[in-house]
Write a protein that holds these residues in place. Sequence first.
Motif, PDB file in Angstrom:
ATOM      1  N   GLY A 115       0.823  -1.204   0.000  1.00 16.70           N
ATOM      2  CA  GLY A 115       0.000   0.000   0.000  1.00 16.70           C
ATOM      3  C   GLY A 115       0.856   1.252   0.000  1.00 16.70           C
ATOM      4  N   GLU A 116       0.221   2.385   0.235  1.00 18.84           N
ATOM      5  CA  GLU A 116       0.917   3.665   0.171  1.00 18.84           C
ATOM      6  C   GLU A 116       1.134   4.214   1.573  1.00 18.84           C
ATOM      7  OE1 GLU A 116       0.627   6.212  -3.480  1.00 18.84           O
ATOM      8  OE2 GLU A 116      -0.613   7.373  -2.097  1.00 18.84           O
ATOM      9  N   ALA A 117       2.391   4.522   1.875  1.00 17.29           N
ATOM     10  CA  ALA A 117       2.755   5.045   3.193  1.00 17.29           C
ATOM     11  C   ALA A 117       2.710   6.560   3.190  1.00 17.29           C
ATOM     12  CB  ALA A 117       4.150   4.556   3.582  1.00 17.29           C
ATOM     13  N   PHE A 118       2.231   7.126   4.307  1.00 20.11           N
ATOM     14  CA  PHE A 118       2.155   8.581   4.457  1.00 20.11           C
ATOM     15  C   PHE A 118       2.150   8.911   5.939  1.00 20.11           C
ATOM     16  CE2 PHE A 118      -1.993   6.697   3.928  1.00 20.11           C
ATOM     17  CZ  PHE A 118      -2.740   7.209   4.984  1.00 20.11           C
ATOM     18  N   LEU A 119       2.394  10.165   6.258  1.00 16.32           N
ATOM     19  CA  LEU A 119       2.452  10.594   7.652  1.00 16.32           C
ATOM     20  C   LEU A 119       1.116  11.174   8.103  1.00 16.32           C
ATOM     21  CD1 LEU A 119       5.942  12.348   8.010  1.00 16.32           C
ATOM     22  CD2 LEU A 119       5.238  10.170   9.021  1.00 16.32           C
ATOM     23  N   VAL A 120       0.722  10.806   9.314  1.00  9.20           N
ATOM     24  CA  VAL A 120      -0.397  11.458  10.008  1.00  9.20           C
ATOM     25  C   VAL A 120       0.192  11.964  11.312  1.00  9.20           C
ATOM     26  CG1 VAL A 120      -2.665  11.200  11.048  1.00  9.20           C
ATOM     27  CG2 VAL A 120      -2.116   9.939   8.953  1.00  9.20           C
ATOM     28  N   ARG A 175      -2.956  -1.557  -5.932  1.00 11.48           N
ATOM     29  CA  ARG A 175      -3.779  -2.206  -4.917  1.00 11.48           C
ATOM     30  C   ARG A 175      -3.322  -1.848  -3.515  1.00 11.48           C
ATOM     31  NH1 ARG A 175      -5.081  -8.030  -7.750  1.00 11.48           N
ATOM     32  NH2 ARG A 175      -6.836  -8.149  -6.352  1.00 11.48           N
ATOM     33  N   PHE A 176      -4.287  -1.875  -2.621  1.00 15.57           N
ATOM     34  CA  PHE A 176      -4.002  -1.791  -1.190  1.00 15.57           C
ATOM     35  C   PHE A 176      -4.394  -3.149  -0.615  1.00 15.57           C
ATOM     36  CE2 PHE A 176      -5.598   0.027   3.089  1.00 15.57           C
ATOM     37  CZ  PHE A 176      -4.450  -0.405   3.725  1.00 15.57           C
ATOM     38  N   LEU A 177      -3.383  -3.980  -0.376  1.00 15.16           N
ATOM     39  CA  LEU A 177      -3.597  -5.374   0.012  1.00 15.16           C
ATOM     40  C   LEU A 177      -2.975  -5.650   1.374  1.00 15.16           C
ATOM     41  CD1 LEU A 177      -4.429  -8.321  -0.700  1.00 15.16           C
ATOM     42  CD2 LEU A 177      -2.241  -8.537  -1.893  1.00 15.16           C
TER      43      LEU A 177
END
Length: 263
Positions: free
Chosen positions: A201-206, A221-223
């Motif tokens: 999937g796609e990594a990002f900061l929160v 895809r986000f698997l």
Amino acid sequence: MGIIISILLLAGGLLAIFYVKPQNEAQAIEMQFQKTKSIADLKKSFEDMKKINLDDGYREYVELKGKIVCDEVIRTPFSERSTAYYQAQLKKLIEIHDQYEVDGVIKTRISKKEILLSDEKSAPDIKIQDNSCGIRIVVEVGAAGCELDIPTTFDHFEPRAGMNRYRGLRAYAAYNFGAETLGIKMTEKTILPDANIYVLGEAFLVGDTIHVGRSQDNKKRFLVSTRSEEDLVNSFTHTAKICLWGGLIACIGGIVGLIINIF
């Protein structure tokens, strides 16, 4: 009618060969060539972006492998199994009696139907960790577009008379379902504490926390799966082969049917 069935067979075969098969092959190839990234390296990527003031909105498509970490186990509603995450569905099974007439004689057709009563998920996300560092990554399994591949660990039908045996059914047991109700079907899908997890999937900061969720590129895809990468690749490859041979058989059947019905 025969022509319609033949056209549907031909269309379904072509769809399997030229759409579903390539999709599964492409996914198997992407997973094989996507390099697994450690959580420590992913953290460093975000730190490097921050040093050059590019961390705002930075996202990276990654493959991660780790273990589930949870501070407190959660019990499933029906089997009361200790888990890190669960999905539980409750369905009512009813019996339907339809009357129809054949040559002046009234007959009864009996069929069964499942009606969804509840669909419960324990949490919108899970946390994973690997051996590279002590950081926990949040995986947004409750987000739209997540393909969550986890095993069914409980699948049971309970007749109406036995519903009081289950904690999760006591609220329903006193309810009058009617004579057509045969009973209740309970299913649970679970992730156990310390389970191995594969994430694509796609990594990002929160804030300061790394999350993994759905990619902004809809083609990616986000698997999230409890199966290994090797098992997943084999599964996609196997599905592609089934689509090829099944599609060919359907196309041949459709063409033969059209020839017979037209000529």
